[in-house]
Scaffold this motif. Structure first.
Motif, short mmCIF file in Angstrom:
data_model
loop_
_atom_site.label_atom_id
_atom_site.label_comp_id
_atom_site.label_asym_id
_atom_site.label_seq_id
_atom_site.Cartn_x
_atom_site.Cartn_y
_atom_site.Cartn_z
N GLY A 4 0.83 -1.21 0.00
CA GLY A 4 0.00 0.00 0.00
C GLY A 4 0.85 1.25 0.00
N PHE A 5 1.98 1.22 0.70
CA PHE A 5 2.87 2.37 0.73
C PHE A 5 3.52 2.60 -0.63
CE2 PHE A 5 7.00 4.38 1.77
CZ PHE A 5 6.51 5.56 2.30
N ALA A 6 3.85 1.49 -1.33
CA ALA A 6 4.43 1.62 -2.67
C ALA A 6 3.43 2.27 -3.61
CB ALA A 6 4.86 0.25 -3.20
N ARG A 7 2.12 1.91 -3.51
CA ARG A 7 1.09 2.54 -4.34
C ARG A 7 0.94 4.01 -3.98
NH1 ARG A 7 -3.36 -0.78 -2.99
NH2 ARG A 7 -2.19 -2.69 -2.87
N PHE A 8 1.04 4.29 -2.69
CA PHE A 8 0.94 5.67 -2.24
C PHE A 8 2.06 6.53 -2.82
CE2 PHE A 8 2.43 8.79 0.94
CZ PHE A 8 1.35 9.67 0.91
N LEU A 9 3.28 5.98 -2.85
CA LEU A 9 4.41 6.72 -3.43
C LEU A 9 4.24 6.95 -4.92
CD1 LEU A 9 7.51 5.18 -1.61
CD2 LEU A 9 6.50 7.43 -1.26
#
Length: 139
Positions: A130-135
């Motif tokens: 989810g953090f990778a998508r956020f970035l």
């Protein structure tokens, strides 16, 4: 593969062939017409004229004139060292370049690790999908 028997017979075979060739030329010489004789004479004069001009235009190799002599002779130690030296320098350059690239990679990895450890987020956040998508969305 050389054979001693052929080496001994070769001069005799060449001599016989030369005699046969000379006999045929002599026989053909008897059948030349006067017109052919004049044409041969003109061609012979042209060939002699070309030979007189040719030495200025061509180089003649005589003995060791085209060979490497002096300090650059292939058997001298200076020539051998000068032949091997570029290879040694190339290998040394490649080793230095590899060491430099490896040091750069280590420094870049250390900078990234330092930024991760000193940052506000815990290192487990970077592994979260989810953090990778956020970035990706932020950019």
């Amino acid at each position: 593969m050389k054979n001693d028997a052929t080496d001994l017979l070769r001069p005799m075979v060449e001599a016989r062939l030369a005699q046969q060739f000379a006999a045929r030329l002599h026989g053909a010489e008897q059948n030349i017409t006067s017109e052919q004789s004049e044409r041969l004479k003109a061609l012979r004069l042209m060939a002699v004229a070309q030979v007189k001009r040719a030495p200025a235009a061509s180089a003649i190799a005589q003995g060791p004139t085209l060979a490497l002599t002096g300090p650059f002779h292939w058997k001298s130690w200076l020539f051998r060292v000068s032949a091997v030296l570029p290879v040694i320098l190339l290998v040394a350059g490649l080793l230095v370049l590899q060491d430099y690239q490896q040091e750069r990679f280590v420094r870049a990895t250390a900078d990234i690790d330092t930024a991760l450890l000193l940052g506000d987020l815990p290192p487990t956040a970077y592994a979260d999908p989810g953090f990778a998508r956020f970035l990706k969305l932020e950019r």
